[in-house]
Write an enzyme that holds these catalytic residues in place. Structure first.
Site, mmCIF file in Angstrom:
data_model
loop_
_atom_site.group_PDB
_atom_site.id
_atom_site.type_symbol
_atom_site.label_atom_id
_atom_site.label_comp_id
_atom_site.label_asym_id
_atom_site.label_seq_id
_atom_site.Cartn_x
_atom_site.Cartn_y
_atom_site.Cartn_z
ATOM 1 N N MET A 83 0.827 -1.192 -0.088
ATOM 2 C CA MET A 83 -0.013 -0.069 -0.014
ATOM 3 C C MET A 83 0.632 1.277 -0.190
ATOM 4 O O MET A 83 1.965 1.124 0.210
ATOM 5 C CB MET A 83 -0.980 -0.047 1.058
ATOM 6 C CG MET A 83 -1.810 -1.099 1.249
ATOM 7 S SD MET A 83 -3.140 -1.166 0.126
ATOM 8 C CE MET A 83 -4.482 -0.025 0.841
ATOM 9 N N CYS A 84 0.225 2.244 -0.266
ATOM 10 C CA CYS A 84 1.151 3.548 -0.430
ATOM 11 C C CYS A 84 0.278 4.620 0.379
ATOM 12 O O CYS A 84 -0.503 4.306 1.071
ATOM 13 C CB CYS A 84 0.649 4.092 -1.971
ATOM 14 S SG CYS A 84 1.262 2.620 -3.034
#
Lengths: 256, 256
Positions: free
Chosen positions: B1-2
């Site tokens: 995820m970012c």
């Protein structure tokens, strides 16, 4: 008028030396103080820097002069506004996507009565003749070849025709690259040099700076530098003919 | 995820404070070390910086932390690769043109089995689900509204429908801006704050840094900051609902 700088290489190479001389023309040794920009291909990606400050006064230009970004295809531009106000959206180079590739474009010259019919696929964001010409080029490339990119000979032939037609409206010195080839069209002023083994020492005309390329290259490296006016005063640059378009691949002009 | 960071303001504002805390998560206080990027609107133009180095180690991120670029709409992203290799062309935010405006997009999440039919008008250059979603959004915006941009209510309604459909494939936290409005869709995690008069002092959670906004603002300034996880530990952030899309204009969420 503006000035153009392009580099096409067979191995990723930094442009610090050439950009340093070139950027000096952006407000110090020459009058191009209405913005500047540079785009580096890195694989399929592009690093794109534009600024409407003069290149000599820009913090980003300063970063580029200190940071050796390595790239096989680079296009840079310093601007003396002729059409379009001094604004970020009018700084070259411009970047757009076609066929799942980024295309980078910069122009030097002044097109008169150039009002091509645009179908909306590529629309200018700013108000320069240059961005209009770029949008028109991409639109016509897609119109001719549809959704699949053609081979280099077919594309080159189409671009010769299109750039010739645009140049009928005025000076159209331009550089265009998709990260594999660099297309350069000359209306009035464009010069190039191919540096390869045995490498020598080059001295900038605009700055007191010298580099011995034999110290920073391998014998297989080949680098073509294309620019409005020669950057060094101890090398032999080749002038483009008027109306000539050359295609550079892997560091040298190719016959197509 | 970012992680995502967005800013929407009624006057051009610099993002140095928020970006400093955010960039620290790019390799130091968090695991997002597979690249980063930021885009600033400046008039109709965009300054776009991407790097596949970790934000904490990037010379460009360092420049951004020192150089107070003022903008009314900013989108930033730090990447932890889930789909697509670590490469420049896979770094967010992405920039494309539609209706003669630039659009900037960044995404946090992971879309499964997302293979929309693309007609070629916008094609991904890299190989992330995110860029695919961006291309699909722009294609559908043009398909619905043709060559003329709709009003904000119509566009918002279309984007609610489109982002909802994409989010059926997985987490789709995203930010999208054309330089006038900033659209933010939340699948899992997104928070925002509106800073306005009377301004107070804010303290970053990720860095030992404090700023007294009353010293650097006028009473008319209004700034919305939208981020994956709150950046300060002495202010009250509002969490988005799951599936919620908000539209920010002139520094605050608008009811549409």
């Amino acid at each position: 008028m503006c000035q153009l700088l392009g580099m096409n290489c067979n191995v990723p190479t930094d442009i610090v030396f050439s950009f340093t001389g070139f950027a000096t023309r952006g407000g110090r040794t020459d009058v191009h103080h209405d913005g500047w920009g540079i785009a580096f291909f890195e694989g399929a990606g592009v690093r794109h820097f534009v600024d409407h400050a003069a290149a000599v006064a820009s913090p980003v230009a300063d970063l580029i002069k200190r940071w050796p970004i390595k790239s096989k295809n680079v296009i840079a531009h310093i601007r003396k506004a002729t059409q379009g106000r001094i604004a970020l959206e009018n700084c070259h180079p411009f970047v757009r996507e076609l066929w799942g590739r980024y295309w980078v474009f910069a122009h030097n010259g002044d097109l008169k009565d150039f009002k091509p019919e645009l179908n909306g696929a590529f629309q200018p964001v700013g108000n320069t003749d240059s961005e209009m010409a770029f949008c028109y080029l991409l639109q016509e490339m897609r119109r001719r070849f549809g959704g699949t990119p053609p081979g280099l000979p077919e594309l080159t032939s189409a671009l010769r025709e299109l750039t010739g037609a645009i140049a009928a409206h005025g000076a159209f010195n331009m550089m265009l690259s998709d990260g594999s080839a660099l297309f350069a069209h000359c209306s009035t002023n464009l010069h190039y040099i191919v540096r390869k083994h045995p490498f020598a020492t080059a001295k900038l005309s605009d700055e007191d700076m010298t580099v011995d390329f034999s110290q920073v290259t391998t014998p297989n490296d080949r680098v073509a530098v294309i620019v409005t006016a020669p950057l060094t005063d101890n090398e032999t640059w080749t002038q483009f003919g008027q109306g000539e378009m050359k295609v550079f691949v892997e560091g040298e002009p190719v016959a197509l």
